[in-house]
Write an enzyme that holds these catalytic residues in place. Sequence first.
Site, PDB file in Angstrom:
ATOM      1  N   HIS A   1      -4.581   6.309 -24.818  1.00  5.30           N
ATOM      2  CA  HIS A   1      -4.837   5.206 -23.882  1.00  5.30           C
ATOM      3  C   HIS A   1      -4.941   3.902 -24.649  1.00  5.30           C
ATOM      4  O   HIS A   1      -5.548   3.847 -25.710  1.00  5.30           O
ATOM      5  CB  HIS A   1      -6.155   5.452 -23.125  1.00  5.30           C
ATOM      6  CG  HIS A   1      -6.496   4.347 -22.185  1.00  5.30           C
ATOM      7  ND1 HIS A   1      -5.918   4.227 -20.941  1.00  5.30           N
ATOM      8  CD2 HIS A   1      -7.327   3.288 -22.315  1.00  5.30           C
ATOM      9  CE1 HIS A   1      -6.395   3.147 -20.353  1.00  5.30           C
ATOM     10  NE2 HIS A   1      -7.244   2.564 -21.165  1.00  5.30           N
TER      11      HIS A   1
ATOM     12  N   ASP B   1     -14.706   5.042  -9.738  1.00  5.85           N
ATOM     13  CA  ASP B   1     -14.456   3.976 -10.716  1.00  5.85           C
ATOM     14  C   ASP B   1     -13.628   2.865 -10.087  1.00  5.85           C
ATOM     15  O   ASP B   1     -13.884   1.681 -10.299  1.00  5.85           O
ATOM     16  CB  ASP B   1     -13.733   4.529 -11.953  1.00  5.85           C
ATOM     17  CG  ASP B   1     -13.199   3.378 -12.801  1.00  5.85           C
ATOM     18  OD1 ASP B   1     -14.024   2.611 -13.313  1.00  5.85           O
ATOM     19  OD2 ASP B   1     -11.966   3.213 -12.888  1.00  5.85           O
TER      20      ASP B   1
ATOM     21  N   ARG C   1     -17.116  -4.907  -9.688  1.00  8.83           N
ATOM     22  CA  ARG C   1     -17.476  -5.613 -10.930  1.00  8.83           C
ATOM     23  C   ARG C   1     -16.631  -6.871 -11.097  1.00  8.83           C
ATOM     24  O   ARG C   1     -17.104  -7.897 -11.576  1.00  8.83           O
ATOM     25  CB  ARG C   1     -17.273  -4.680 -12.133  1.00  8.83           C
ATOM     26  CG  ARG C   1     -18.342  -3.592 -12.233  1.00  8.83           C
ATOM     27  CD  ARG C   1     -17.925  -2.509 -13.206  1.00  8.83           C
ATOM     28  NE  ARG C   1     -17.518  -3.058 -14.477  1.00  8.83           N
ATOM     29  CZ  ARG C   1     -16.582  -2.504 -15.264  1.00  8.83           C
ATOM     30  NH1 ARG C   1     -15.970  -1.387 -14.905  1.00  8.83           N
ATOM     31  NH2 ARG C   1     -16.272  -3.063 -16.404  1.00  8.83           N
TER      32      ARG C   1
ATOM     33  N   SER D   1     -15.683   3.474 -17.425  1.00  7.10           N
ATOM     34  CA  SER D   1     -14.554   3.297 -16.515  1.00  7.10           C
ATOM     35  C   SER D   1     -13.278   3.901 -17.118  1.00  7.10           C
ATOM     36  O   SER D   1     -12.582   4.703 -16.486  1.00  7.10           O
ATOM     37  CB  SER D   1     -14.390   1.794 -16.252  1.00  7.10           C
ATOM     38  OG  SER D   1     -13.177   1.503 -15.640  1.00  7.10           O
TER      39      SER D   1
ATOM     40  N   LYS E   1     -11.395   8.100 -16.182  1.00  6.61           N
ATOM     41  CA  LYS E   1     -10.007   8.383 -15.782  1.00  6.61           C
ATOM     42  C   LYS E   1      -9.334   9.318 -16.782  1.00  6.61           C
ATOM     43  O   LYS E   1      -8.579  10.207 -16.410  1.00  6.61           O
ATOM     44  CB  LYS E   1      -9.225   7.064 -15.659  1.00  6.61           C
ATOM     45  CG  LYS E   1      -9.677   6.274 -14.423  1.00  6.61           C
ATOM     46  CD  LYS E   1      -9.119   4.874 -14.386  1.00  6.61           C
ATOM     47  CE  LYS E   1      -9.878   3.935 -15.270  1.00  6.61           C
ATOM     48  NZ  LYS E   1      -9.889   2.532 -14.939  1.00  6.61           N
TER      49      LYS E   1
HETATM   50  N1  URA Z   1     -10.005  -1.136 -17.884  1.00  7.65           N
HETATM   51  C1  URA Z   1     -10.611  -0.232 -17.097  1.00  7.65           C
HETATM   52  O1  URA Z   1     -10.012   0.748 -16.687  1.00  7.65           O
HETATM   53  N2  URA Z   1     -11.897  -0.452 -16.769  1.00  7.65           N
HETATM   54  C2  URA Z   1     -12.611  -1.506 -17.202  1.00  7.65           C
HETATM   55  O2  URA Z   1     -13.783  -1.624 -16.884  1.00  7.65           O
HETATM   56  C3  URA Z   1     -11.960  -2.450 -18.010  1.00  7.65           C
HETATM   57  C4  URA Z   1     -10.646  -2.230 -18.349  1.00  7.65           C
END
Ligand code: URA
Length: 436
Positions: free
Chosen positions: A82, A161, A168, A183, A187
Amino acid sequence: MRAVDLIQKKRDGGELTPEELKFLIHGYSRGEVPDYQMSAFAMAVFFKGMTASETAALTMSMAESGDQVDLSPIHGVKVDKHSTGGVGDKTTLIIGPLVASVGVPVAKMSGRGLGHTGGTIDKLESIRGFHTELTRDAFMKQVNDIGLSVIGQSSDLAPADKKLYALRDVTGTVESIPLIASSVMSKKIAAGADAIVLDVKTGSGAFMKTVQDAEALAQAMVSIGTNVGRRTAAVISDMDQPLGYAIGNALEVAEALDTLRGQGPEDLTELCLTLGAHMVTLGGKARTFDEAKSKLRKQLENGEALAKFKAFIEAQGGDGGIVDQPDKLPQAPFAVEVTADAEGYISAIQAEQLGLAAMLLGAGRATKEAVIDYAVGLTLRKKVGDTVQAGDTLAILHVRDNNDAARQVADRVRGAYIIQTERPETRPLLLSVVTA
Ligand code: URA
């Protein structure tokens, strides 16, 4: 349990239990905890932080809020990768076939791009016929058959999320390390990999502007992964300028092909070999990082990585002919030169501005519904540390229409190049590594 008591506990610096975090996250997901309470909670976390075990528990509550992919039918150690996002970042297109070619299975779910950074799925779809909607069974079968598949991300992956991130975004609580770390990792964990390699960017074009912040985020993500039984490593890399020279979907595929052929830009090649070597080590296909890296370098030289990319494109319905004839990729009808208006050294390139320029040409989406033009984008001719004379070409715009709008984009690109008279200090691309 009442949400207000948990908000107060966090506000006063207390440590929430996994059950308390689950109550908040699952309640929020189901609509039982309202936005205003979740906003107050996010703000309390922003100011008071979270312990490593709280962050891990928050992550798992979000990962469990939706689909949890079971990759166990795929043989071997599945390693995911990632990146925290960057302009011109086409590493997945290169690393996927590269590590698959030494026997590490890559079962990847990727997203589409929004705003100034492009998504892997969009880049792949610039190849004629390539499709990313596979059933779960077909996806896993392809990974068992050829070692690699990339599909669109399920919309039900960590829905809590998705909802919290949107909240947020409008409540000033994005820039919190435990919230970003949980976050991203929720995933990754829901997507089912056994091990995870993270590319954490730092610099003007990244979320984390300083190396210290990037290291703290990397450390938080590595400890979440380790806490929940996924081996995790993170590489901190510089994002003070775009990666490689190409920005735009088909242009980035062409640059990925060059890199897989062993003829890619140095920065891009080095980052892919480094991230790939961590994946190969975590995947158990090499004993040491150095052994993994030299194995991968060989795959770029002997054509195996490129052959794997071709097999992958064809398995997903794409035209494998682009591998030997990259000019079969979509081509924009006009090229517009962006020239320097002063002489000196390139001291910085505002990556975000170039990403926006590519988006304005049609390579990215300003809104979720926007249609992408795969052919357009930019090719840089100068990078940080290069010298220029007035009138030299800084970049080429590949445009659909050679009109005023294209010329305005050219001005934006020119403005993104900072030229100074003294030689700038350049820092290395790879800044540090965080492992458990
Ligand atoms: N990318 C994400 O998936 N979440 C965040 O909080 C910031 C960047």
